[in-house]
Design a protein around this motif. Structure first.
Motif, PDB file in Angstrom:
ATOM      1  N   THR A  63      32.430 -16.222  28.246  1.00  0.00           N
ATOM      2  CA  THR A  63      32.403 -15.680  29.602  1.00  0.00           C
ATOM      3  C   THR A  63      31.077 -16.073  30.237  1.00  0.00           C
ATOM      4  OG1 THR A  63      33.872 -13.860  29.051  1.00  0.00           O
ATOM      5  CG2 THR A  63      32.445 -13.558  30.953  1.00  0.00           C
ATOM      6  N   ASP A  64      31.154 -16.724  31.408  1.00  0.00           N
ATOM      7  CA  ASP A  64      29.970 -17.426  31.893  1.00  0.00           C
ATOM      8  C   ASP A  64      29.695 -17.191  33.365  1.00  0.00           C
ATOM      9  OD1 ASP A  64      29.646 -19.314  29.350  1.00  0.00           O
ATOM     10  OD2 ASP A  64      31.773 -19.223  29.910  1.00  0.00           O
ATOM     11  N   ASP A  65      28.432 -17.337  33.696  1.00  0.00           N
ATOM     12  CA  ASP A  65      27.995 -17.207  35.072  1.00  0.00           C
ATOM     13  C   ASP A  65      28.483 -18.414  35.882  1.00  0.00           C
ATOM     14  OD1 ASP A  65      25.640 -15.619  36.715  1.00  0.00           O
ATOM     15  OD2 ASP A  65      25.897 -17.718  37.344  1.00  0.00           O
ATOM     16  N   PRO A  66      28.950 -18.170  37.097  1.00  0.00           N
ATOM     17  CA  PRO A  66      29.458 -19.281  37.919  1.00  0.00           C
ATOM     18  C   PRO A  66      28.462 -20.425  38.097  1.00  0.00           C
ATOM     19  CG  PRO A  66      30.155 -17.207  38.872  1.00  0.00           C
ATOM     20  CD  PRO A  66      29.251 -16.864  37.723  1.00  0.00           C
ATOM     21  N   LEU A  67      27.172 -20.133  38.065  1.00  0.00           N
ATOM     22  CA  LEU A  67      26.204 -21.212  38.240  1.00  0.00           C
ATOM     23  C   LEU A  67      25.762 -21.832  36.919  1.00  0.00           C
ATOM     24  CD1 LEU A  67      23.989 -20.049  41.233  1.00  0.00           C
ATOM     25  CD2 LEU A  67      25.560 -21.987  41.115  1.00  0.00           C
ATOM     26  N   ASP A  68      26.330 -21.366  35.824  1.00  0.00           N
ATOM     27  CA  ASP A  68      26.027 -21.989  34.532  1.00  0.00           C
ATOM     28  C   ASP A  68      26.417 -23.457  34.614  1.00  0.00           C
ATOM     29  OD1 ASP A  68      26.295 -22.869  31.745  1.00  0.00           O
ATOM     30  OD2 ASP A  68      26.085 -20.737  31.266  1.00  0.00           O
ATOM     31  N   ASP A  69      25.528 -24.321  34.152  1.00  0.00           N
ATOM     32  CA  ASP A  69      25.873 -25.749  34.235  1.00  0.00           C
ATOM     33  C   ASP A  69      26.879 -26.159  33.162  1.00  0.00           C
ATOM     34  OD1 ASP A  69      24.418 -25.808  31.914  1.00  0.00           O
ATOM     35  OD2 ASP A  69      22.721 -26.908  32.744  1.00  0.00           O
ATOM     36  N   LEU A  70      27.128 -25.267  32.224  1.00  0.00           N
ATOM     37  CA  LEU A  70      28.116 -25.509  31.153  1.00  0.00           C
ATOM     38  C   LEU A  70      27.740 -26.693  30.276  1.00  0.00           C
ATOM     39  CD1 LEU A  70      31.417 -24.833  33.181  1.00  0.00           C
ATOM     40  CD2 LEU A  70      30.005 -23.204  31.900  1.00  0.00           C
ATOM     41  N   ALA A  71      26.447 -26.948  30.264  1.00  0.00           N
ATOM     42  CA  ALA A  71      25.981 -28.061  29.433  1.00  0.00           C
ATOM     43  C   ALA A  71      26.257 -27.806  27.955  1.00  0.00           C
ATOM     44  CB  ALA A  71      24.473 -28.262  29.654  1.00  0.00           C
ATOM     45  N   VAL A  72      26.162 -26.555  27.559  1.00  0.00           N
ATOM     46  CA  VAL A  72      26.419 -26.251  26.143  1.00  0.00           C
ATOM     47  C   VAL A  72      27.879 -26.523  25.806  1.00  0.00           C
ATOM     48  CG1 VAL A  72      26.441 -24.407  24.428  1.00  0.00           C
ATOM     49  CG2 VAL A  72      24.552 -24.568  26.060  1.00  0.00           C
ATOM     50  N   HIS A  73      28.759 -26.087  26.693  1.00  0.00           N
ATOM     51  CA  HIS A  73      30.172 -26.369  26.468  1.00  0.00           C
ATOM     52  C   HIS A  73      30.435 -27.872  26.422  1.00  0.00           C
ATOM     53  CE1 HIS A  73      30.356 -22.176  27.942  1.00  0.00           C
ATOM     54  NE2 HIS A  73      31.475 -22.075  27.277  1.00  0.00           N
ATOM     55  N   ALA A  74      29.787 -28.588  27.342  1.00  0.00           N
ATOM     56  CA  ALA A  74      29.985 -30.039  27.389  1.00  0.00           C
ATOM     57  C   ALA A  74      29.476 -30.687  26.099  1.00  0.00           C
ATOM     58  CB  ALA A  74      29.269 -30.622  28.609  1.00  0.00           C
ATOM     59  N   ALA A  75      28.333 -30.221  25.657  1.00  0.00           N
ATOM     60  CA  ALA A  75      27.763 -30.804  24.440  1.00  0.00           C
ATOM     61  C   ALA A  75      28.652 -30.521  23.231  1.00  0.00           C
ATOM     62  CB  ALA A  75      26.353 -30.237  24.218  1.00  0.00           C
ATOM     63  N   LEU A  76      29.157 -29.308  23.187  1.00  0.00           N
ATOM     64  CA  LEU A  76      30.061 -28.960  22.079  1.00  0.00           C
ATOM     65  C   LEU A  76      31.307 -29.838  22.103  1.00  0.00           C
ATOM     66  CD1 LEU A  76      30.182 -25.076  21.687  1.00  0.00           C
ATOM     67  CD2 LEU A  76      29.847 -26.759  19.860  1.00  0.00           C
ATOM     68  N   ALA A  77      31.838 -30.017  23.310  1.00  0.00           N
ATOM     69  CA  ALA A  77      33.054 -30.824  23.428  1.00  0.00           C
ATOM     70  C   ALA A  77      32.788 -32.269  23.025  1.00  0.00           C
ATOM     71  CB  ALA A  77      33.599 -30.744  24.846  1.00  0.00           C
ATOM     72  N   ALA A  78      31.573 -32.698  23.317  1.00  0.00           N
ATOM     73  CA  ALA A  78      31.242 -34.099  23.035  1.00  0.00           C
ATOM     74  C   ALA A  78      30.805 -34.320  21.593  1.00  0.00           C
ATOM     75  CB  ALA A  78      30.132 -34.552  23.994  1.00  0.00           C
ATOM     76  N   ASP A  79      30.573 -33.241  20.887  1.00  0.00           N
ATOM     77  CA  ASP A  79      30.034 -33.345  19.530  1.00  0.00           C
ATOM     78  C   ASP A  79      31.139 -33.710  18.551  1.00  0.00           C
ATOM     79  OD1 ASP A  79      29.017 -32.990  17.011  1.00  0.00           O
ATOM     80  OD2 ASP A  79      27.916 -31.164  17.529  1.00  0.00           O
ATOM     81  N   PRO A  80      31.104 -34.902  17.984  1.00  0.00           N
ATOM     82  CA  PRO A  80      32.204 -35.307  17.096  1.00  0.00           C
ATOM     83  C   PRO A  80      32.208 -34.512  15.795  1.00  0.00           C
ATOM     84  CG  PRO A  80      30.441 -36.944  17.072  1.00  0.00           C
ATOM     85  CD  PRO A  80      30.061 -35.924  18.109  1.00  0.00           C
ATOM     86  N   THR A  81      31.094 -33.858  15.483  1.00  0.00           N
ATOM     87  CA  THR A  81      31.064 -33.094  14.227  1.00  0.00           C
ATOM     88  C   THR A  81      31.685 -31.707  14.374  1.00  0.00           C
ATOM     89  OG1 THR A  81      28.931 -32.021  14.601  1.00  0.00           O
ATOM     90  CG2 THR A  81      28.889 -34.242  13.658  1.00  0.00           C
ATOM     91  N   PHE A  82      31.970 -31.319  15.630  1.00  0.00           N
ATOM     92  CA  PHE A  82      32.584 -30.003  15.843  1.00  0.00           C
ATOM     93  C   PHE A  82      33.980 -30.177  16.423  1.00  0.00           C
ATOM     94  CE2 PHE A  82      33.396 -26.245  18.586  1.00  0.00           C
ATOM     95  CZ  PHE A  82      33.457 -25.288  17.569  1.00  0.00           C
ATOM     96  N   THR A  83      34.962 -29.742  15.708  1.00  0.00           N
ATOM     97  CA  THR A  83      36.342 -29.998  16.142  1.00  0.00           C
ATOM     98  C   THR A  83      36.997 -28.783  16.779  1.00  0.00           C
ATOM     99  OG1 THR A  83      37.134 -29.426  13.950  1.00  0.00           O
ATOM    100  CG2 THR A  83      36.670 -31.762  14.374  1.00  0.00           C
ATOM    101  N   GLY A  84      36.272 -27.685  16.858  1.00  0.00           N
ATOM    102  CA  GLY A  84      36.838 -26.499  17.500  1.00  0.00           C
ATOM    103  C   GLY A  84      36.889 -26.656  19.013  1.00  0.00           C
ATOM    104  N   ARG A  85      37.519 -25.687  19.641  1.00  0.00           N
ATOM    105  CA  ARG A  85      37.622 -25.728  21.099  1.00  0.00           C
ATOM    106  C   ARG A  85      36.961 -24.461  21.660  1.00  0.00           C
ATOM    107  NH1 ARG A  85      43.399 -25.610  24.240  1.00  0.00           N
ATOM    108  NH2 ARG A  85      42.617 -25.645  26.389  1.00  0.00           N
ATOM    109  N   VAL A  86      35.927 -24.667  22.420  1.00  0.00           N
ATOM    110  CA  VAL A  86      35.191 -23.555  23.031  1.00  0.00           C
ATOM    111  C   VAL A  86      35.199 -23.769  24.536  1.00  0.00           C
ATOM    112  CG1 VAL A  86      32.980 -22.358  23.205  1.00  0.00           C
ATOM    113  CG2 VAL A  86      33.732 -23.273  21.000  1.00  0.00           C
TER     114      VAL A  86
END
Lengths: 471, 471, 471
Positions: free
Chosen positions: B169-192
């Motif tokens: 659950t995130d603030d509307p102005l969150d840049d979501l960089a963490v989510h993007a990094a997680l999605a881009a991380d090939p070592t993490f296969t989960g979905r956040v």
């Protein structure tokens, strides 16, 4: 592959074996008693005409908004369920409606409608498979074939169901000719009585109010804005109903609000209502006043007064415009009885000539308001769970909520309240099973004796509604 | 002497042996299914950083206001539970916090938190004694040692828990960089996936509103009192969330009140809100308007709209001033959906592009309002019990309240809604056990077939949330 | 033919055999513990005078409005139940009252009153037949004979019942001479403590307010409209109660509304109230202010504050005029605690010197408001179900509603709240059985351990009320 449909003979009885044994015996003692149905919405013409039901879709789906609403939520258009629309769009053929229903049968798992339908399919049509897209046509044909037999004519079913008395719900200006004809028909021995339902004549916010009060005035031969004439006409229409066997008058109000405006103020508001110039707030005042006046009339003419409050009717304007009322989008709201009903109870609450049955969908009022009111005021009886809460778990919650305060003597007995004629046995059977289940629990918990439970189980089915509804 | 802690393999299943047998089998069929968590409050950085949890106190106590509030009621200062205070008073060391907790373990008997903690202690840390003052240090050391192993890193637990998707659950102005990094991380296969939570940007009475709308304007490059710019910016932020995988927007409002103020009036009120001159009454109007606007945006961008209403936030001013929000003194109030939500439903209630999930802590609305609404409106889904009512008995009450009207197809599926990462398996397991218990009762009461029950049990875990949350 | 009356030794325990076995053992562990009764309505003079109870009708019917109300609903006049009327109409003789009651015994099947009466008849009078028209005289004679023996004198029963402490409810101007005499009597070793109940002195809408505040001023020797003098007098009366052993002050308010009006505004409204010129709205404000002031006084003098809100008193004006208050027509209404109580909680909610016990008949507030409040605020305790909801199913609903949020540490312990001295053991026994039933279910569902359940069962009976009521 369609799944087997098998009615459990112990359905709705408690799981615990010892309790189930008691419940089974209590249920057996009432299972075959006749059906007393003092409030419902079956069309009397159905019984009078005694024509075959046209087809499974008309019979089970098109008029049953409990059933259509869940398919609507799932994305099915009401026109595709056979409901005619104001814009004249094509509606589905009966067989197609039935197929749609069968394909959506899974929606009803765990619902009251699903339970009643299962009961009806199995007991009346010997269906032993759950409906599905695969068997839809076969089921349609099987039901259709049965409907064409004499055994499935309405009067034959009326007898087969063991209906002792069936109340309909009727417009105050209905001439009740159908009821009269049925009563006069020596070939029909059942009892079908009308119910006076004046909402559209006393609630200025009800659809059609202006036309209704105009028609009433035309019938009664008084100026439409003559308040005294209006009251007299209502009294005369009620007498007409009494003369045709009616035992009750029913009121579907947003809130059970009552007030004595005094004749002068009431006359003023009534004139405004007739002319369409009344404010919403004043319309509610006038309705509250007319509810009080209706109680006065009940004291005079003996009609049992039943109140079904707390439903926001026609919540979806677009659906209402397209398909009209009673199409599945009436939604319950919170109800308040203690303050709202006080003016009425102050005047007539202990009057032996008034029977006042209070219904509720808002479950919070059962233990908080209705049971305490019915446990003191002589006129007040506890209406059985209604509409959305006329369902197994809800009924047991209801019993648990009211019994510890008011016992069993203050209840209305079961009310099926249905338009769906074929569901009547299923509903009454459900009620008997649930009362057996509840009573059996009290027996096993050492709260009542088995003999008392058996006595009560029987009373709830026949004696109680007979007394409360002055049958 | 510490008491043995042993998890009953049949816990939460009905006592009646025959029902328990059915429930056990239903539970077994879903126990190992993956976890779908479409709404919660885990910090995505926890997964991204994948650092060891610092200590048992941080992990189980300091952030869990379900846990801290009962100790607070018992007289423990929040600072003594490791929660930093605005006045800089000293806070307890983790080991001391843990000792305090263990000494108060008896408070949690019979609570949902106690149930989850037991589950977590036993299944993750092989703890077989109830916490107590005596064994506090030993338990601390045992948990601490485990936390330092690779198996207890967040990502390892994410995999071990079988989490298929986890929404934050995130603030509307969150840049979501963490989510993007997680999605881009090939070592993490989960979905956040992130969730858009704009309360602080649309409710003028929310703490921080003025700064939030100012920051939004700065980001969007428009004058802060430019209402059209404000709407566009919200739409763009939502799009940013959609692009980062968000499936829903969540609204924590005092009441689910909606209204169409019209653009002009809305613009006026918005300008007053920005300048801080808006009255409380107008602020509620503006929030109602923005809730309606948010539904419009959901229809356009597809974000599922979830509403969590009816909580009086920060009821204790002194606690709020000392410790901030989310520290245990949010208290539920009565909720009304039928009138409040009508303007929204009139416009979008049957729109196939809107999914609207209605949550409630006020249990009275389940049978009275939410189930009837969800049983007709295509957009409406029944939110799982939440917060104070996300507990065994309350969940069974919920199922009994909604199912008879709406069946199983209109529910949201389970929502863990938690900040406590380690409690996620316990919560989902609890939900599966309770659904098995409920379904088993329906089977034994002859209301649904065993095969249907098994189908439904599985659907509730995966298919239903996947559909409702457009996963 | 009268039916056998036999008390099931397992009554109120769950039907499932395994659960029942656990419940039986839990119940056995507490069945013989002493009775702690921190709130009730027994007349202390009954214990002091120690005279024989006059007859079965006086003992069981005339003063018990739970009992008289159901007969009233069934059509019996209150005068025919021995209740004197203002118009001096003749009242029935005790034996006739008893016959009427026995003939109506069936009304009580399934009610809490029926359950308590059965218990009392069987355990105290060895009655083994249900009352009926046939055996009414025989039962009367049997009870009457027992009442004339020394074993049935109030003090003998006090000892036999194992009452450790019994709180009465008293007028603030009561001199408490009876309590003092009882305390000074070396032949009576029980503990009977007064309770300060100032409704008639702080609620301008209460019957008798004007005379009460006048009498208080006369006692306190200040001008009746002197607000400061009024506050001082209340404080002094409370001190008088404390000196006579009182542990609590009880408030029966329409709503638990609190507000700080400030001394000046409060003084103005108080003067208006005294002079009878206060508006209803201002009267409610003043009552809200006095509730807040009463909390302040409790912090100072340590009296536990108990609130019994949400009852529309004397709903039937004609019954009130004829028979006075407490004659069966008090009706519950919806209650709101979260907003109403906030001013009080903001000021004293976490004050260790305040114990604030919140009661409710409106069951909706248990899970929604009271348990969440008690689970955070140190002063707040959850009052046991009261009046209409002090009944088996309602008590189990209550436990299920509050425990998952607040555990067992935040409850008041059982409160019998009764005028009916002979029903005290039945009520406490009922409570112990129900707690055993509830705890046994948690054990069998794997939610708490058997050892924890046993500990809790004992605490609920003695430790918890002793702590909460500062006994």
């Amino acid at each position: 592959m369609p799944m087997t449909l098998r009615l459990d003979p112990d359905r709705l009885l408690p799981a615990d074996p010892a309790t189930r044994e008691v419940a089974r015996s209590l249920y057996a003692s009432v299972a075959e008693l006749p059906i007393v149905s003092p409030h419902g919405h079956v069309d009397p013409r159905l019984i009078f005409d005694d024509q075959p039901f046209p087809n499974p879709a008309e019979l089970f789906i098109r008029y049953d908004h409990y059933v259509t609403r869940l398919m609507h939520a799932a994305g099915v258009e009401l026109a595709d369920l056979g409901i005619p629309a104001a814009d004249g769009r094509p509606i589905a053929e009966p067989r197609q409606v039935w197929r749609t229903f069968c394909a959506h049968w899974g929606l009803y798992a765990g619902t009251a409608s699903g339970y009643w339908l299962q009961h009806t399919f199995a007991t009346l049509f010997d269906i032993d498979e759950h409906p599905s897209a695969e068997n839809a046509d076969a089921l349609y044909d099987r039901i259709q074939a049965a409907l064409e037999t004499p055994e499935f004519r309405p009067r034959a079913l009326f007898a087969r169901f063991g209906i002792q008395v069936l109340a309909t719900t009727d417009d105050p200006l209905d001439d009740l000719a159908v009821h009269a004809a049925l009563a006069a028909d020596p070939t029909f021995t059942g009892r079908v009585v009308p119910t006076f339902r004046p909402d559209g004549y006393i609630n200025p916010l009800a659809p059609g109010y202006a036309e209704n009060v105009r028609a009433l005035a035309a019938w009664g031969d008084y100026e439409v804005d003559d308040y005294a004439g209006y009251l007299r006409a209502l009294e005369r229409r009620r007498r007409h109903f009494v003369e045709h066997g009616a035992v009750s008058a029913d009121f579907g109000v947003p809130q059970p609000y009552t007030i004595d405006l005094g004749a002068e103020r009431a006359a003023t508001l009534y004139a405004e209502a007739v002319s369409g110039s009344i404010s919403d707030a004043d319309a509610r005042e006038l309705l509250g006043h007319m509810l009080l006046e209706s109680a006065r009339m009940s004291v005079a003419d003996g009609l049992v007064m039943t109140i079904h409050p707390g439903v926001f009717r026609n919540h979806s304007s677009s659906t209402f415009q397209a398909y009209g009322p009673d199409t599945g989008h009436d939604i319950p709201v919170a109800v308040e009885y203690v303050e709202n009903l006080r003016p009425l109870l102050e005047r007539y609450g202990n009057d032996p000539d008034l029977h006042l049955v209070l219904f509720a969908i808002d479950e919070t009022v059962y233990s908080r308001e209705i049971a305490p009111l019915a446990g003191f005021y002589r006129s007040v009886y506890i209406g059985a769970p209604w509409w959305f809460v006329d369902a197994p778990d809800a009924v047991l919650r209801f019993r648990a909520a009211v019994t510890e305060t008011a016992g069993f003597s203050r209840g209305s007995g079961f009310i099926d309240d249905t338009r769906a004629f074929l569901s009547i046995p299923a509903r009454h059977d459900m009620s008997r099973r649930l009362d057996a289940a509840f009573l059996a629990r009290l027996v096993v918990e050492g709260r009542i004796d088995r003999a008392a439970a058996e006595q009560i189980a029987g009373d709830l089915v026949v004696a109680q509604p007979t007394k409360v509804f002055k049958l």
